[in-house]
Design a protein around this motif. Structure first.
Motif, short mmCIF file in Angstrom:
data_model
loop_
_atom_site.label_atom_id
_atom_site.label_comp_id
_atom_site.label_asym_id
_atom_site.label_seq_id
_atom_site.Cartn_x
_atom_site.Cartn_y
_atom_site.Cartn_z
N UNK A 5 0.83 -1.20 0.00
CA UNK A 5 0.00 0.00 0.00
C UNK A 5 0.87 1.26 0.00
N UNK A 6 1.96 1.25 0.78
CA UNK A 6 2.84 2.42 0.83
C UNK A 6 3.54 2.62 -0.50
N UNK A 7 4.00 1.54 -1.12
CA UNK A 7 4.68 1.63 -2.42
C UNK A 7 3.73 2.20 -3.48
N UNK A 8 2.49 1.72 -3.48
CA UNK A 8 1.50 2.20 -4.44
C UNK A 8 1.19 3.68 -4.21
N UNK A 9 1.00 4.07 -2.96
CA UNK A 9 0.69 5.47 -2.64
C UNK A 9 1.85 6.38 -3.03
N UNK A 58 -6.68 8.98 -1.48
CA UNK A 58 -7.29 7.70 -1.10
C UNK A 58 -6.21 6.62 -0.93
N UNK A 59 -5.23 6.59 -1.81
CA UNK A 59 -4.14 5.63 -1.69
C UNK A 59 -3.30 5.90 -0.44
N UNK A 60 -3.08 7.18 -0.14
CA UNK A 60 -2.34 7.55 1.06
C UNK A 60 -3.10 7.11 2.31
N UNK A 61 -4.41 7.30 2.31
CA UNK A 61 -5.24 6.88 3.46
C UNK A 61 -5.21 5.36 3.61
N UNK A 62 -5.26 4.64 2.50
CA UNK A 62 -5.21 3.17 2.55
C UNK A 62 -3.86 2.70 3.09
N UNK A 63 -2.78 3.37 2.69
CA UNK A 63 -1.45 3.01 3.18
C UNK A 63 -1.35 3.29 4.68
N UNK A 64 -1.87 4.42 5.11
CA UNK A 64 -1.83 4.76 6.54
C UNK A 64 -2.65 3.75 7.35
N UNK A 65 -3.79 3.32 6.82
CA UNK A 65 -4.62 2.33 7.52
C UNK A 65 -3.90 1.00 7.62
N UNK A 66 -3.26 0.57 6.53
CA UNK A 66 -2.52 -0.70 6.55
C UNK A 66 -1.35 -0.63 7.53
N UNK A 67 -0.68 0.50 7.58
CA UNK A 67 0.43 0.67 8.52
C UNK A 67 -0.08 0.69 9.96
N UNK A 68 -1.26 1.24 10.18
CA UNK A 68 -1.85 1.25 11.53
C UNK A 68 -2.20 -0.17 11.98
N UNK A 69 -2.72 -0.96 11.06
CA UNK A 69 -3.03 -2.36 11.39
C UNK A 69 -1.75 -3.09 11.79
#
Length: 166
Positions: free
Chosen positions: A29-33, A76-87
């Motif tokens: 997710x971070x790479x994509x964002x 949206x991609x940045x938010x998804x990366x932040x959510x995955x990192x939070x998990x």
């Protein structure tokens, strides 16, 4: 809710795989964002004039322009990366878990020193230190002396249950 922590090898290995999967998802997710943000912030290239075609040669194929993501897509991609990192951060998985998961994904067995490290990491976690633990069996390859020293929370009781088919 404040009872002791159940520590069993199958549960630890499941936690290791979950942590590894969460790490992979967060990295992807971070790479994509980051790639989307880079593409969004890249200025449009100047159009190049086509070189004159040599006689009898076919013209080069047209180059498809890159489709830039919109600011909303980047957000949206940045938010998804932040959510995955939070998990991943919420799992608070120790490093031996990731090595155990890698071993399992390669078809190996988690045993010996690696199993000892996974078990010690679990027994050294803050929740175990605060609430205590019940160790559900001592796996093969881990000596009982492991639980008697070092940073392992001290045992107050040891209950050994031996079952027999007789």
């Amino acid at each position: 809710k404040l009872g002791v922590v159940h520590v069993g090898v199958p549960q630890l290995l499941v936690a290791a795989i979950q942590a590894s999967n969460a790490a992979a998802a967060a990295t992807e997710a971070r790479t994509t964002a980051d790639a989307a943000a880079t593409l969004f912030n890249t200025p449009e290239p100047e159009p190049e004039e086509a070189a004159p075609a040599q006689e009898g040669a076919e013209p080069p194929p047209p180059v498809e322009p890159l489709v830039k993501p919109s600011q909303e897509e980047v957000d949206a991609l940045e938010a998804a990366a932040a959510a995955a990192e939070a998990v991943l951060a919420s799992l608070d998985a120790p490093e031996p878990y990731f090595r155990a998961a890698a071993t399992l994904f390669q078809g190996g067995a988690v045993a010996g020193l690696l199993l000892r490290e996974v078990l010690l990491a679990a027994l050294s976690s803050p929740s175990v230190r605060f609430r205590g633990y019940v160790l559900d069996g001592l796996p093969e390859g881990v000596e009982p002396e492991l639980l008697l020293g070092g940073d392992v929370p001290h045992l107050k009781y040891v209950i050994e249950v031996v079952a027999s088919d007789k």
